[in-house]
Design an enzyme around this catalytic site. Structure first.
Site, PDB file in Angstrom:
ATOM      1  N   LYS A 202      24.102 -46.922  36.609  1.00  0.00           N
ATOM      2  CA  LYS A 202      24.287 -48.011  37.142  1.00  0.00           C
ATOM      3  C   LYS A 202      23.471 -48.601  37.225  1.00  0.00           C
ATOM      4  O   LYS A 202      22.158 -48.128  37.469  1.00  0.00           O
ATOM      5  CB  LYS A 202      24.806 -47.188  38.509  1.00  0.00           C
ATOM      6  CG  LYS A 202      24.497 -48.215  40.388  1.00  0.00           C
ATOM      7  CD  LYS A 202      25.042 -47.168  40.878  1.00  0.00           C
ATOM      8  CE  LYS A 202      24.956 -48.354  42.598  1.00  0.00           C
ATOM      9  NZ  LYS A 202      25.140 -47.668  43.433  1.00  0.00           N
ATOM     10  N   ARG A 212      26.528 -54.746  50.744  1.00  0.00           N
ATOM     11  CA  ARG A 212      25.344 -54.021  51.335  1.00  0.00           C
ATOM     12  C   ARG A 212      26.357 -54.730  52.461  1.00  0.00           C
ATOM     13  O   ARG A 212      25.623 -53.739  53.317  1.00  0.00           O
ATOM     14  CB  ARG A 212      23.943 -54.548  51.000  1.00  0.00           C
ATOM     15  CG  ARG A 212      23.891 -53.415  49.784  1.00  0.00           C
ATOM     16  CD  ARG A 212      22.929 -53.128  49.089  1.00  0.00           C
ATOM     17  NE  ARG A 212      22.450 -52.820  47.718  1.00  0.00           N
ATOM     18  CZ  ARG A 212      20.886 -53.173  47.386  1.00  0.00           C
ATOM     19  NH1 ARG A 212      20.654 -54.255  47.271  1.00  0.00           N
ATOM     20  NH2 ARG A 212      21.551 -52.337  46.254  1.00  0.00           N
ATOM     21  N   LYS A 225      15.815 -49.890  45.161  1.00  0.00           N
ATOM     22  CA  LYS A 225      15.959 -49.481  44.899  1.00  0.00           C
ATOM     23  C   LYS A 225      16.060 -49.276  43.219  1.00  0.00           C
ATOM     24  O   LYS A 225      16.726 -47.995  42.109  1.00  0.00           O
ATOM     25  CB  LYS A 225      17.890 -49.317  44.710  1.00  0.00           C
ATOM     26  CG  LYS A 225      18.543 -49.471  45.825  1.00  0.00           C
ATOM     27  CD  LYS A 225      20.121 -48.180  46.497  1.00  0.00           C
ATOM     28  CE  LYS A 225      20.047 -49.216  47.578  1.00  0.00           C
ATOM     29  NZ  LYS A 225      21.589 -48.720  47.666  1.00  0.00           N
ATOM     30  N   LYS A 256      28.291 -50.031  35.878  1.00  0.00           N
ATOM     31  CA  LYS A 256      28.237 -51.325  37.197  1.00  0.00           C
ATOM     32  C   LYS A 256      27.038 -51.755  37.091  1.00  0.00           C
ATOM     33  O   LYS A 256      26.344 -51.101  37.472  1.00  0.00           O
ATOM     34  CB  LYS A 256      28.743 -49.803  38.529  1.00  0.00           C
ATOM     35  CG  LYS A 256      28.520 -50.802  39.509  1.00  0.00           C
ATOM     36  CD  LYS A 256      28.347 -49.732  40.754  1.00  0.00           C
ATOM     37  CE  LYS A 256      28.157 -50.736  42.453  1.00  0.00           C
ATOM     38  NZ  LYS A 256      28.096 -49.928  43.183  1.00  0.00           N
ATOM     39  N   SER A 282      30.612 -56.717  43.993  1.00  0.00           N
ATOM     40  CA  SER A 282      30.957 -57.852  44.861  1.00  0.00           C
ATOM     41  C   SER A 282      30.567 -58.738  44.735  1.00  0.00           C
ATOM     42  O   SER A 282      31.351 -59.640  45.880  1.00  0.00           O
ATOM     43  CB  SER A 282      30.276 -57.058  46.454  1.00  0.00           C
ATOM     44  OG  SER A 282      28.825 -56.447  46.127  1.00  0.00           O
ATOM     45  N   TYR A 321      37.674 -55.520  43.619  1.00  0.00           N
ATOM     46  CA  TYR A 321      38.589 -55.777  45.498  1.00  0.00           C
ATOM     47  C   TYR A 321      40.277 -56.928  44.261  1.00  0.00           C
ATOM     48  O   TYR A 321      40.487 -57.091  45.509  1.00  0.00           O
ATOM     49  CB  TYR A 321      37.755 -56.880  45.619  1.00  0.00           C
ATOM     50  CG  TYR A 321      36.503 -55.751  45.742  1.00  0.00           C
ATOM     51  CD1 TYR A 321      36.647 -54.986  46.642  1.00  0.00           C
ATOM     52  CD2 TYR A 321      35.255 -55.504  44.991  1.00  0.00           C
ATOM     53  CE1 TYR A 321      35.338 -54.273  47.109  1.00  0.00           C
ATOM     54  CE2 TYR A 321      33.716 -55.211  44.997  1.00  0.00           C
ATOM     55  CZ  TYR A 321      33.768 -54.166  46.846  1.00  0.00           C
ATOM     56  OH  TYR A 321      32.631 -53.329  46.671  1.00  0.00           O
TER      57      TYR A 321
END
Length: 335
Positions: A202, A212, A225, A256, A282, A321
């Site tokens: 990731k 988010r 992060k 990811k 997303s 999605y």
């Protein structure tokens, strides 16, 4: 091995592209509803839907509507659904205690879905950011993300989800050692059948922004992060992380984001031969939707092409999605 082919015109590669039937006969990668995992956002209340502005067509659903949506997805051929909670900010703390509350949103949704659709596979997210007052995937003290303390909290979260009936745990936190700790705890608690799909590679990506927003973590996040998610420049490090997680007991691994990291997907599948998944995140979804909404691309074709790219790159499946829309087109015989 060097292959030799007859020269033109004895070899005309276009012959095999001449008709839909011929193209289908020699197609190298195929896509079905079985290959799709549908990420769903859960919110509080009953009969509630909330639009996610940065993800056109995506909504948050209350637990009751999430269970109903899972039933519709299963009927459409989608076999796995993945849950992400939109947690009340009042429940977010520095120690993230809501993460292992047996009655938190995710755990209530797991039970409701399994009661409504026993045959569907329910996947969960194992990370602290939906419950963290500082928006991080781990516990933060004095600006530092604490690895071992975070792992202990994540284990409690994983056990609570397994107790609720989750089929697949998806640790997305990228803390060192969390897969081994979770696997040991699951075995000890009698959850030998619960599978782990590790977010093993990731990356610290710019493509996560709309997600988010969807889980309400954007405003809470302090800093970035990069100390625990991977540097986008590093392929070998990603492979090392995959190897580590498999050695610790992961059943499946994930890369990811998705399309910007198809090279990683291919290398993971070739090197380890394990069940390999990608998350079409997303930002990837929002870009296709935005371009299609402006008439710049054919949205359906771009969506299906992007999903087929994951299969071609070696992925066994993809979190997307687009899952309900894609499953509908597949059922109609999309070519």
């Amino acid at each position: 091995m060097t292959r030799r082919f007859a020269e033109f015109p004895a070899t005309r590669t276009r012959r095999l592209r001449r008709t839909p039937a011929l193209r289908a006969l020699v197609r190298e990668a195929r896509l079905s509803g079985d290959d799709l995992i549908w990420p769903v956002f859960v919110c509080d209340g009953a009969g509630v839907t909330q639009e996610v502005a940065s993800m056109p067509g995506v909504i948050r659903r209350s637990v009751d509507l999430t269970a109903a949506a899972a039933a519709e997805a299963f009927a459409a051929g989608i076999r796995t659904i993945c849950l992400f909670p939109y947690t009340d900010p009042a429940l977010k703390t520095d120690l993230c205690e809501e993460a292992w509350n047996p009655d938190n949103l995710s755990n209530r949704a797991i039970r409701a879905i399994k009661a409504e659709v026993p045959g569907i596979s329910v996947m969960t997210d194992v990370a602290l950011d939906p419950y963290n007052a500082q928006g991080h995937d781990g516990i933060v003290r004095d600006g530092e993300i604490l690895n071992d303390e975070s792992v202990a909290a994540l284990v409690k979260m994983a056990l609570a989800q397994a107790d609720a009936g989750a089929d697949i745990l998806g640790p997305s936190d990228m803390m060192d050692g969390r897969i081994g700790a979770m696997r040991t705890a699951l075995e000890a608690a009698g959850h030998q059948g619960v599978t782990i799909m590790s977010y093993a590679a990731k990356y610290a990506s710019a493509f996560y922004g709309p997600f988010r927003d969807a889980v309400g973590a954007s405003g809470a996040l302090k800093g970035d992060k990069k100390t625990y998610q991977l540097d986008p420049a590093n392929a070998e490090e990603g492979l090392r992380c995959v190897e580590r997680d498999l050695a610790e007991g992961a059943d499946m691994v994930m890369v990811k984001p998705g399309m910007p990291y198809l090279d990683i997907c291919r290398r993971v599948k070739d090197r380890f031969g394990c069940p390999t998944f990608a998350y079409q995140v997303s930002g990837e979804y929002a870009m296709i939707r935005a371009a299609a909404g402006n008439g710049w691309i054919d949205g359906e074709r771009a969506m299906m092409e992007s999903l087929m790219a994951f299969r071609r790159a070696g992925c066994d499946g993809v979190l997307t999605y687009f899952a309900p829309e894609a499953a509908g087109l597949i059922a109609k015989g999309w070519e």
